[in-house]
Each structure stands twice: as C-alpha cells, then as structure tokens.
Design an enzyme around this catalytic site. Structure first.
Site, PDB file in Angstrom:
ATOM      1  N   GLU A 196       0.811  -1.234   0.000  1.00 45.39           N
ATOM      2  CA  GLU A 196       0.000   0.000   0.000  1.00 45.39           C
ATOM      3  C   GLU A 196       0.837   1.274   0.000  1.00 45.39           C
ATOM      4  O   GLU A 196       0.662   2.170   0.827  1.00 45.39           O
ATOM      5  CB  GLU A 196      -0.972  -0.019   1.184  1.00 45.39           C
ATOM      6  N   GLU A 380      -5.418  -8.601  -1.399  1.00 48.07           N
ATOM      7  CA  GLU A 380      -6.160  -8.385  -0.146  1.00 48.07           C
ATOM      8  C   GLU A 380      -7.604  -8.056  -0.465  1.00 48.07           C
ATOM      9  O   GLU A 380      -7.878  -7.202  -1.314  1.00 48.07           O
ATOM     10  CB  GLU A 380      -5.590  -7.217   0.666  1.00 48.07           C
TER      11      GLU A 380
HETATM   12  C1  BG6 Z   1      -4.688  -3.152   4.412  1.00 44.07           C
HETATM   13  C2  BG6 Z   1      -3.366  -3.561   5.004  1.00 44.07           C
HETATM   14  O1  BG6 Z   1      -4.734  -1.781   4.437  1.00 44.07           O
HETATM   15  O2  BG6 Z   1      -5.839  -3.427   5.109  1.00 44.07           O
HETATM   16  C3  BG6 Z   1      -3.461  -4.705   5.993  1.00 44.07           C
HETATM   17  O3  BG6 Z   1      -2.438  -3.896   4.002  1.00 44.07           O
HETATM   18  C4  BG6 Z   1      -4.667  -4.491   6.882  1.00 44.07           C
HETATM   19  O4  BG6 Z   1      -2.256  -4.772   6.701  1.00 44.07           O
HETATM   20  C5  BG6 Z   1      -5.902  -4.514   6.010  1.00 44.07           C
HETATM   21  O5  BG6 Z   1      -4.783  -5.406   7.919  1.00 44.07           O
HETATM   22  C6  BG6 Z   1      -7.212  -4.427   6.768  1.00 44.07           C
HETATM   23  O6  BG6 Z   1      -7.174  -3.337   7.644  1.00 44.07           O
HETATM   24  P1  BG6 Z   1      -7.490  -3.493   9.185  1.00 44.07           P
HETATM   25  O7  BG6 Z   1      -7.238  -2.172   9.740  1.00 44.07           O
HETATM   26  O8  BG6 Z   1      -8.912  -3.914   9.249  1.00 44.07           O
HETATM   27  O9  BG6 Z   1      -6.564  -4.533   9.698  1.00 44.07           O
END
Ligand code: BG6
Length: 491
Positions: A196, A380
């Site tokens: 990111e 993701e």
């Molecule tokens: C992304 C990141 O922004 O979102 C992850 O790369 C992160 O590391 C994921 O865990 C989800 O966000 P959160 O804050 O719900 O863990």
C-alpha cells in the site's frame, strides 16, 4: 471455465499483525513495536519517551525513544510483539492453508528480523526462520508470495536516519531485498516490494518524525527508487521473477452529478493512482506538477532518479480492495488517506463502517487494466467482523461467506466477461490476525479463528470457521462453486 487453471487462490498475512516472535531469534526492534493496542474510535497510539524522560502516548511520535528499550515496553500492551504467534504456529497454519487447497500464501518478511539494526551483517537465525516457512510451503506445493516490506522498518533506521526521508535508506533496502531474492532465487516467483505505497503513511510505515505532505511525498519518492532498484536487481537475479508493488484501491463515485464534484472525484482518483502511474510506467506523469504544487510540495528528484524509475518498471499491479468511497469537493480536500470518503446511501456497511461494494471491485479491475495493460493481482480483500464462537468453539460466519461470495462473483465477471488478466486472489487475514488500523483482535478476517483477545490473552489455538469449508470448495472447483448459495444471511 471462468478462472484459468493456474489461477492463484490463497490467503494473505503481514508479519506486523501475524508473526510475533518479538525479541526471539535475534530480531531487532521494528517501528510497529511501539504501537499500542487501539480501538475503532481511537485507532492506535505510539508510545514515546520524551526528552525529559516522561512517557506519553501520541498519534504521531515527535521524539525518538532514547531510553533503554525495556523501559518503553513496561506497562502498555503492544499487539505486534506476540501478534498471533505465526513464529511458533507456522507449521500448523500452513497445514491448515494446505487443507483449504491454497495454491499461494502471501506473507511478509520482518526487516528487523533480517537486519536487526537495518544495516551491517544479516541475522542468519532470522533467515533460517523464513527458510523453514518456505520448507513447509513446499511440502504442500503452496507458492509463496513474499512482501519484502509490509508497512514496517527496523526502528534503528527511523531513529538514526529519520526513516525514508533519508536517501541512505534506499541502499539499505536494496541490500535487504537482494539478499532475499538471491537466497530464494529458486524458491519464490512472486514478490511485492512494498505494501500500500499509495497511502499517506505514519511513523510505523515510513519512520519519519514529521508527518507533513513534503516529508511524506519525499519519503515515497525514495521508496519508489528503492522499489525500482530492487526490480532491476531482481530481474538480474532471476529473469522469471514477477515483481509488483501493492496499492490500496477502492472505487470512487462523485457525490452527485455536479461537475465540480465529478471533477473532485476524478482528481482524487488520479491522486490514488499517482504512485502506480509512476511505478508501472517508469516516469512521473504530466499532472505531477499540479498535484504536488497543490499540496505545497517540492520534491528533490535528481536526474539519475528518472533513469532508475525507467529501469525498474513493475511486472504486475497488486491491489487491496475492501470498499468504495464517495467524493465531493469538500471530501477531496479533507481526506488525508486515499481510501475513505463519505458514506454511500446505496450500500451497506461492515461493523467497522467500511462500505460493502462488490461491483466496485469489477469496475476497479477494469479501470486498472485499461490504464496499465498489466496483470492485476488481488492480494487483499475480506471482511473484518466480530466472530463469536459457540460452546464447541464453532463459528457460523455466514456474513463473511456472503461478503466473499459477492466479491468473487464480481471478480469472476472481470475475468470471464471482461477478460481482465487477474493472476490470483489472496483473501486477507486467512488466519485471524491483529487489525492494522485499530490494533484490535476482535476485528477478524480469517477462515481460521485464533483464540486471542484484545488484551493479548488467549491460548492462540486455531479453530476452523464455517467459511473454511466454503473456501476449500471454491478452490477445489476453481471458482465454479461461487454462485452456489448455501445460506441467506447478510450482515
Ligand atoms: C490493508 C493492510 O490496508 O488493510 C493490511 O495492508 C490491513 O495490513 C488490512 O490489515 C485491513 O485493515 P485493518 O485495519 O482492518 O486490519
């Protein structure tokens, strides 16, 4: 058949939230080690030791901890220290991933486990840990997808050089990346240089004292140079390497049809693509000048930097996709982070107030392929929700299945109908891990429940959720079972 036979189904994790093993195996301090647990309302805090020796907690650290490290960690709970203990559970976790049929497993290497102080000799014991992780993956024929840097860095580099604001860190990163790529030359095909990179990051991510636009964008320029150099080196080490960087993506919609809101939306979108425009094309785009000037930024870009960027173009684009945002003239100027924005009355939200927008995933994949003509990898996507086990430790997470099914249906359309070349899909947080933004454990994403609470109490035992079997079936049928509905239970 919609998905190619070699479509890479799997899951994703990050060392900061997953690995633990703090202080073990010669690991040095990482920038995340100073972050306390947090909450949805308050996010997380960074503990610092002030110049006068008093301890205080602030969102943005203003002075370096110059006291003995032990003093810093006395009374607060810091989730990254134990996380969910992949360090000791890696065999079990990888076995569970294999049971689901994973073809790929995304994990990140902890930079300070390899270079405890960021420079000097590498820590062989740290490397051995990742050798063992790769051994386990190979045993089950699961490919690794290695993130070289997932939002962290050795704290010593932040302390000594002010993190990525220093050009010196570029060489240190390249040295680290080359070490990994040479060591795993024949063991890993897919790499991510950064996670990111297009987000406006804080101390833990970029290690800088100051958090103004000038500092952050200069730091990002250095990170892009480091990435480009690592790409060029990587291709020298193994021409078959596929090297990408990951970008936080969400779909954007104008608040209404007012041309000024449409224009604000367009500009916000372009801002979120600024870094991928540079890294996937190899040069700063025409709109850089106005974008930077609007923020009062003057970047130190040297002539040789331009050549480095040209030589280090990425092979593919990796994205995270969780939600979409509404943009108006007001929100364009307000949002510091590239994701977020105003609520969308047409969409439901997750318990953590993230809009749920599967169609936006299809739109986004099309938009990115139209723009770059490079393969996209969804590394993701997932739902953060509170899971409550029953007395038998069974978790009926139909809401997660529902969220994932809808997103995979749209992903399928992007592949099958729109012919977007998507390399794979790694569901975020396949084994529960600590939330990055809030530091909570109860914001869970996984197919596997980990017995651990917000205070770090629990056995860390792993339990399969209902979604575990559902995902196994998706992979077994190579996505053919996506449209089968076995339950009706939205959020
Ligand atoms: C992304 C990141 O922004 O979102 C992850 O790369 C992160 O590391 C994921 O865990 C989800 O966000 P959160 O804050 O719900 O863990």
């Amino acid at each position: 058949m919609a998905f190619p036979v070699d479509f890479l189904w799997g899951g994703a994790t990050s060392n900061v939230q997953y690995e633990g093993g703090f202080g073990e195996g010669g690991r040095g301090l990482s920038t995340h080690d100073f972050e306390t647990a947090g909450s949805k309302e308050q996010g997380r805090q960074i503990t610092l030791i002030c110049a006068d020796g008093n301890r205080s907690s602030v969102g943005i650290r203003e002075s370096f901890p110059d006291k003995a490290e032990a003093e810093i960690f006395e009374d607060c709970y810091y989730p990254s220290h134990r996380a969910v203990d992949f360090y000791h559970f890696y065999k079990e976790d990888i076995r569970l991933c294999a049971e689901m049929g994973f073809r790929i497993f995304r994990f990140s290497i902890c930079w300070s486990r390899i270079f405890p102080n960021g420079e000097g000799e590498p820590n062989e014991e740290g490397l051995l840990f990742y050798d063992h992780v790769l051994d386990e993956l190979e045993r089950y024929h699961i490919e690794p997808l290695i993130t070289i840097c997932h939002d962290d860095m050795p704290n010593e580099l932040a302390r000594r050089y002010d993190g990525w604001s220093s050009r010196h860190v570029i060489e240190l990163y390249v040295n680290y990346a080359v070490l990994l790529m040479e060591r795993y030359c024949n063991r890993c095909r897919y790499w991510l240089t950064f996670n990111e990179i297009n987000l406006i990051s804080g101390y833990a991510q970029i290690g800088t004292h100051k958090q103004d636009y000038q500092t952050i964008y200069q730091a990002k320029h250095h990170m892009m140079l480091a990435s480009a150099k690592a790409v060029a080196e990587g291709h020298r080490i193994n021409p078959d390497f596929k090297i990408g960087t990951m970008y936080a993506m969400s779909a954007y919609y104008p608040a209404d049809s007012h041309p000024l809101n449409v224009e604000a939306c367009y500009r916000t979108r372009r801002e979120s693509l600024f870094f991928s425009d540079i890294m996937l094309r190899g040069y700063y785009p025409n709109y850089s000048e106005i974008l930077l000037a609007d923020k009062g930024i003057h970047l130190d870009i040297r002539e040789e930097d331009r050549e480095v960027l040209r030589q280090g173009v990425l092979d593919y684009m990796a994205i995270s996709y969780y939600r979409s945002s509404i943009i108006s003239t007001e929100s364009h100027f307000r949002i510091m982070k590239i994701i977020g924005g105003e609520p969308n009355p047409c969409l439901r939200k997750t318990p953590w107030d993230w809009t749920i927008d599967p169609v936006g995933l299809r739109t986004t994949l099309n938009e990115l392929y139209d723009r770059y003509q490079k393969s996209v990898f969804v590394v993701e996507n997932g739902l953060g929700a509170e899971d409550v086990p029953d007395e038998n430790m069974e978790i009926q997470d139909d809401y997660r299945i529902d969220y994932l099914r809808q997103h995979l249906q749209e992903l399928k359309k992007a592949v099958e109908t729109d012919h977007v070349p998507v390399l794979g899909y790694t569901m975020w947080g396949c084994i529960d891990q600590v939330s990055l933004s809030t530091g909570e454990m109860k914001k869970r994403y996984g197919f596997v429940y980990v017995d651990m609470d917000d205070e770090g109490q629990g056995s860390c035992k792993r339990y399969r959720k209902k979604s575990f079997d559902w995902y196994r079936e998706i992979i077994r049928t190579n996505g053919e079972s996506i449209n089968e509905r076995s339950m009706e239970n939205g959020l």
